[in-house]
Enzyme design. Structure first.
Site, PDB file in Angstrom:
ATOM      1  N   GLU A   1      16.715  13.601  54.557  1.00  0.00           N
ATOM      2  CA  GLU A   1      16.378  14.216  53.270  1.00  0.00           C
ATOM      3  C   GLU A   1      17.560  14.071  52.315  1.00  0.00           C
ATOM      4  OE1 GLU A   1      13.866  15.777  51.511  1.00  0.00           O
ATOM      5  OE2 GLU A   1      15.413  16.124  50.001  1.00  0.00           O
ATOM      6  N   GLN A   2      17.258  13.672  51.083  1.00  0.00           N
ATOM      7  CA  GLN A   2      18.350  13.440  50.125  1.00  0.00           C
ATOM      8  C   GLN A   2      19.047  14.727  49.678  1.00  0.00           C
ATOM      9  OE1 GLN A   2      16.721  11.570  46.626  1.00  0.00           O
ATOM     10  NE2 GLN A   2      15.469  13.312  46.068  1.00  0.00           N
TER      11      GLN A   2
ATOM     12  N   TYR B   1      -3.229  32.635  41.999  1.00  0.00           N
ATOM     13  CA  TYR B   1      -3.554  33.249  43.298  1.00  0.00           C
ATOM     14  C   TYR B   1      -2.327  33.998  43.807  1.00  0.00           C
ATOM     15  CZ  TYR B   1      -1.423  28.782  44.773  1.00  0.00           C
ATOM     16  OH  TYR B   1      -0.592  27.697  44.910  1.00  0.00           O
TER      17      TYR B   1
ATOM     18  N   ASP C   1       2.552  12.081  49.031  1.00  0.00           N
ATOM     19  CA  ASP C   1       2.618  11.683  47.619  1.00  0.00           C
ATOM     20  C   ASP C   1       3.147  10.258  47.449  1.00  0.00           C
ATOM     21  OD1 ASP C   1       1.614  14.093  46.815  1.00  0.00           O
ATOM     22  OD2 ASP C   1       3.291  14.608  45.499  1.00  0.00           O
TER      23      ASP C   1
HETATM   24  C1  LIG Z   1       1.894  21.713  39.394  1.00  0.00           C
HETATM   25  C2  LIG Z   1       1.523  21.328  40.797  1.00  0.00           C
HETATM   26  C3  LIG Z   1       0.803  22.214  41.600  1.00  0.00           C
HETATM   27  C4  LIG Z   1       0.423  21.852  42.893  1.00  0.00           C
HETATM   28  N1  LIG Z   1      -0.314  22.713  43.665  1.00  0.00           N
HETATM   29  C5  LIG Z   1      -0.753  22.321  44.882  1.00  0.00           C
HETATM   30  C6  LIG Z   1      -1.567  23.172  45.703  1.00  0.00           C
HETATM   31  O1  LIG Z   1      -1.880  24.316  45.343  1.00  0.00           O
HETATM   32  N2  LIG Z   1      -1.993  22.712  46.923  1.00  0.00           N
HETATM   33  C7  LIG Z   1      -1.648  21.459  47.352  1.00  0.00           C
HETATM   34  O2  LIG Z   1      -2.096  21.062  48.448  1.00  0.00           O
HETATM   35  N3  LIG Z   1      -0.850  20.643  46.620  1.00  0.00           N
HETATM   36  C8  LIG Z   1      -0.402  21.025  45.406  1.00  0.00           C
HETATM   37  N4  LIG Z   1       0.386  20.195  44.680  1.00  0.00           N
HETATM   38  C9  LIG Z   1       0.785  18.893  45.248  1.00  0.00           C
HETATM   39  C10 LIG Z   1       1.903  18.990  46.288  1.00  0.00           C
HETATM   40  O3  LIG Z   1       3.002  19.668  45.720  1.00  0.00           O
HETATM   41  C11 LIG Z   1       2.385  17.610  46.746  1.00  0.00           C
HETATM   42  O4  LIG Z   1       1.274  16.793  46.948  1.00  0.00           O
HETATM   43  C12 LIG Z   1       3.172  17.714  48.061  1.00  0.00           C
HETATM   44  O5  LIG Z   1       4.345  18.482  47.870  1.00  0.00           O
HETATM   45  C13 LIG Z   1       3.545  16.326  48.573  1.00  0.00           C
HETATM   46  O6  LIG Z   1       4.333  16.431  49.735  1.00  0.00           O
HETATM   47  P1  LIG Z   1       5.232  15.210  50.217  1.00  0.00           P
HETATM   48  O7  LIG Z   1       5.905  15.680  51.447  1.00  0.00           O
HETATM   49  O8  LIG Z   1       4.406  13.968  50.260  1.00  0.00           O
HETATM   50  O9  LIG Z   1       6.273  14.970  49.043  1.00  0.00           O
HETATM   51  P2  LIG Z   1       7.425  15.974  48.440  1.00  0.00           P
HETATM   52  O10 LIG Z   1       7.046  17.393  48.674  1.00  0.00           O
HETATM   53  O11 LIG Z   1       7.611  15.490  47.054  1.00  0.00           O
HETATM   54  O12 LIG Z   1       8.678  15.642  49.346  1.00  0.00           O
HETATM   55  C14 LIG Z   1       9.395  14.435  49.225  1.00  0.00           C
HETATM   56  C15 LIG Z   1      10.801  14.671  49.759  1.00  0.00           C
HETATM   57  O13 LIG Z   1      11.474  13.414  49.817  1.00  0.00           O
HETATM   58  C16 LIG Z   1      12.803  13.590  49.365  1.00  0.00           C
HETATM   59  N5  LIG Z   1      13.276  12.263  48.886  1.00  0.00           N
HETATM   60  C17 LIG Z   1      12.888  11.583  47.782  1.00  0.00           C
HETATM   61  N6  LIG Z   1      13.523  10.409  47.692  1.00  0.00           N
HETATM   62  C18 LIG Z   1      14.351  10.336  48.764  1.00  0.00           C
HETATM   63  C19 LIG Z   1      15.261   9.341  49.238  1.00  0.00           C
HETATM   64  N7  LIG Z   1      15.483   8.198  48.581  1.00  0.00           N
HETATM   65  N8  LIG Z   1      15.933   9.583  50.397  1.00  0.00           N
HETATM   66  C20 LIG Z   1      15.725  10.733  51.106  1.00  0.00           C
HETATM   67  N9  LIG Z   1      14.880  11.711  50.684  1.00  0.00           N
HETATM   68  C21 LIG Z   1      14.186  11.504  49.545  1.00  0.00           C
HETATM   69  C22 LIG Z   1      12.681  14.626  48.263  1.00  0.00           C
HETATM   70  O14 LIG Z   1      13.922  15.267  48.001  1.00  0.00           O
HETATM   71  C23 LIG Z   1      11.640  15.573  48.856  1.00  0.00           C
HETATM   72  O15 LIG Z   1      12.220  16.610  49.622  1.00  0.00           O
HETATM   73  C24 LIG Z   1       0.789  20.564  43.394  1.00  0.00           C
HETATM   74  C25 LIG Z   1       1.551  19.694  42.587  1.00  0.00           C
HETATM   75  C26 LIG Z   1       1.912  20.066  41.301  1.00  0.00           C
HETATM   76  C27 LIG Z   1       2.702  19.084  40.441  1.00  0.00           C
END
Ligand SMILES: Cc1cc2nc3c(=O)[nH]c(=O)nc-3n(C[C@H](O)[C@H](O)[C@H](O)COP(=O)(O)OP(=O)(O)OC[C@H]3O[C@@H](n4cnc5c(N)ncnc54)[C@H](O)[C@@H]3O)c2cc1C
Length: 390
Positions: free
Chosen positions: A33-34, A213, A292
């Site tokens: 994790e960065q 909520y 994502d």
């Molecule tokens: C306004 C808003 C409301 C939302 N509400 C909901 C909800 O109610 N329910 C729901 O299911 N989803 C919701 N979402 C979506 C949800 O937040 C994301 O889909 C989810 O967090 C994605 O998880 P992830 O682990 O794929 O990515 P992230 O949570 O973005 O994690 C990615 C991680 O990778 C790390 N990283 C990035 N680049 C590097 C690198 N080069 N080297 C090492 N580490 C790195 C980052 O620091 C981060 O910790 C919402 C989104 C938004 C914008």
């Protein structure tokens, strides 16, 4: 798959869930994790049954129950006069219907639960990936602090700006939706005008909607207030400062409870809402994408995190089932790409429907909302693990 080393880039909800799910299958995974610490400020997430079902199987049922609030109802309200357009029980009725609970949880709490379960020794903080090279036998990884490692499989769970995706596809498929949002966490006691604060509620009006909520012990209300515009978002920043006056002006004319809620936020920021054009390729060689990084979506079904959790369950099961990593990664891409495209598409449609002006289209939407528990079955009733078995 024999005891392999999987390197996961990104310690968000997806990366940590994958590490835990792999361990359940006896596969060692290291998370890079960065950020120097796991910290998510000022935002919560709603977990639906398709996500909580996975987390329960990973042994987190008690932890989640302790740290989250279960909304009493799902309510849709009229933006100006607050009448209940549609309402559905959540709580036990929802759990019976979809096989797992629905809850609101602070992201920091969820990340803590996950990282504690994974174990600090497997989460390498301050490791920003800057380079990777798939040699065919292993993948070599370079981090910004000058350290290096290698792994048999690399999973890019590094979010919407994924460096692993750029390596794999050379593209940035982010698309501005033409909508933006304001967020906040507000003590319930400050919202004396809010009807049914224990429910998950959508207020729908012309050019905007507000979703809120309860989270944690139910004494804090999380909200996301979305408006149409601005038409273009030209800056590289996804979050820009917003004045309190700009936030309240966006909901001028709305019901006093909505105006009180948005005015109470201490986060004076506007979030651009971005979706993503579907990727054709999620994996190649020994590298795959998750969450994502692969399929960022608009938040209108509350599914981004839930889909990420589904990805993690599916990928871990497939890596455990197939000795040949290429077959596992191909099957993962095939299964998850189809499913997440459907949810992505549906969240764009939801964005329009939630912002209709009063009139015949809004009337049609309102009568459809009466059957939302059956309409949403394909999303909330999904069992990501059962599907991988097919
Ligand atoms: C306004 C808003 C409301 C939302 N509400 C909901 C909800 O109610 N329910 C729901 O299911 N989803 C919701 N979402 C979506 C949800 O937040 C994301 O889909 C989810 O967090 C994605 O998880 P992830 O682990 O794929 O990515 P992230 O949570 O973005 O994690 C990615 C991680 O990778 C790390 N990283 C990035 N680049 C590097 C690198 N080069 N080297 C090492 N580490 C790195 C980052 O620091 C981060 O910790 C919402 C989104 C938004 C914008």
């Amino acid at each position: 798959m024999s005891p392999a080393t999987v390197a996961i880039i990104g310690g968000g909800i997806g990366g940590l869930t994958l590490a835990l799910a792999l361990r359940e299958h006896g596969i060692t995974a290291e998370v890079h994790e960065q950020a120097p610490e796991l910290r998510e400020v000022g935002a919560a997430v709603a977990l639906s049954a398709n996500g909580t079902r996975v987390l329960q199987r990973l042994g987190l049922a008690d932890g989640i129950a302790r740290s989250s609030a279960a909304p009493t109802e799902l309510v849709y309200r009229h933006w100006r006069d607050a009448h209940r357009i549609a309402a559905h029980p959540v709580g036990e009725t929802y759990t019976r219907l979809f096989g797992a609970p629905y809850c609101g949880i602070h992201r920091a709490d969820l990340q803590q639960l996950l990282s504690r379960a994974v174990g600090a020794e497997h989460v390498h903080l301050g490791h920003r990936l800057v380079g990777l090279d798939d040699t065919g036998e292993r993948v070599r990884l370079d981090f910004a602090d000058g350290t290096r490692t290698s792994a048999e499989i690399v999973v890019g769970a590094d979010g919407v700006h994924s460096a692993v995706r750029t390596h794999l596809t050379g593209t940035d498929p982010a698309v501005y939706s033409g909508t933006s949002g304001f967020r906040g966490l507000v003590p319930r006691e400050r919202l004396d005008l809010l009807p049914d604060p224990a429910a998950i509620q959508f207020w729908m009006g012309p050019g905007g909607h507000v979703l809120h909520y309860p989270i944690g012990d139910g004494e804090v209300i999380n909200f996301l207030a979305v408006v149409d515009g601005p038409d273009r978002w030209d800056t590289p920043e996804w979050v820009l400062p917003a004045s309190p006056a700009e936030i309240t002006a966006a909901f001028d004319g709305w019901h006093p409870a909505v105006r009180q809620l948005v005015a109470a936020t201490s986060l004076h920021q506007r979030w651009a809402l971005f979706g993503q054009t579907p990727l054709h390729r999620w994996q190649q060689g020994r590298i795959a994408l998750l969450g994502d990084a692969a399929h960022a979506m608009l938040p209108h079904h509350g599914q981004g995190a839930n889909q990420t959790i589904e990805d993690a369950a599916a990928l871990a099961a497939l890596l455990a089932r197939h000795d040949d990593h290429a077959t596992a990664l191909r099957r993962y891409e095939q299964l998850r790409r189809t499913r997440t495209r459907q949810v992505q598409r549906s969240s764009w449609v939801a964005s329009d429907l939630l912002h209709l002006s009063d009139g015949p289209r809004a009337d049609r939407r309102d009568s459809d909302l009466a059957a939302i528990d059956t309409t949403l079955r394909w999303i909330h009733g999904h069992d990501a693990l059962a599907v991988t078995a097919g």
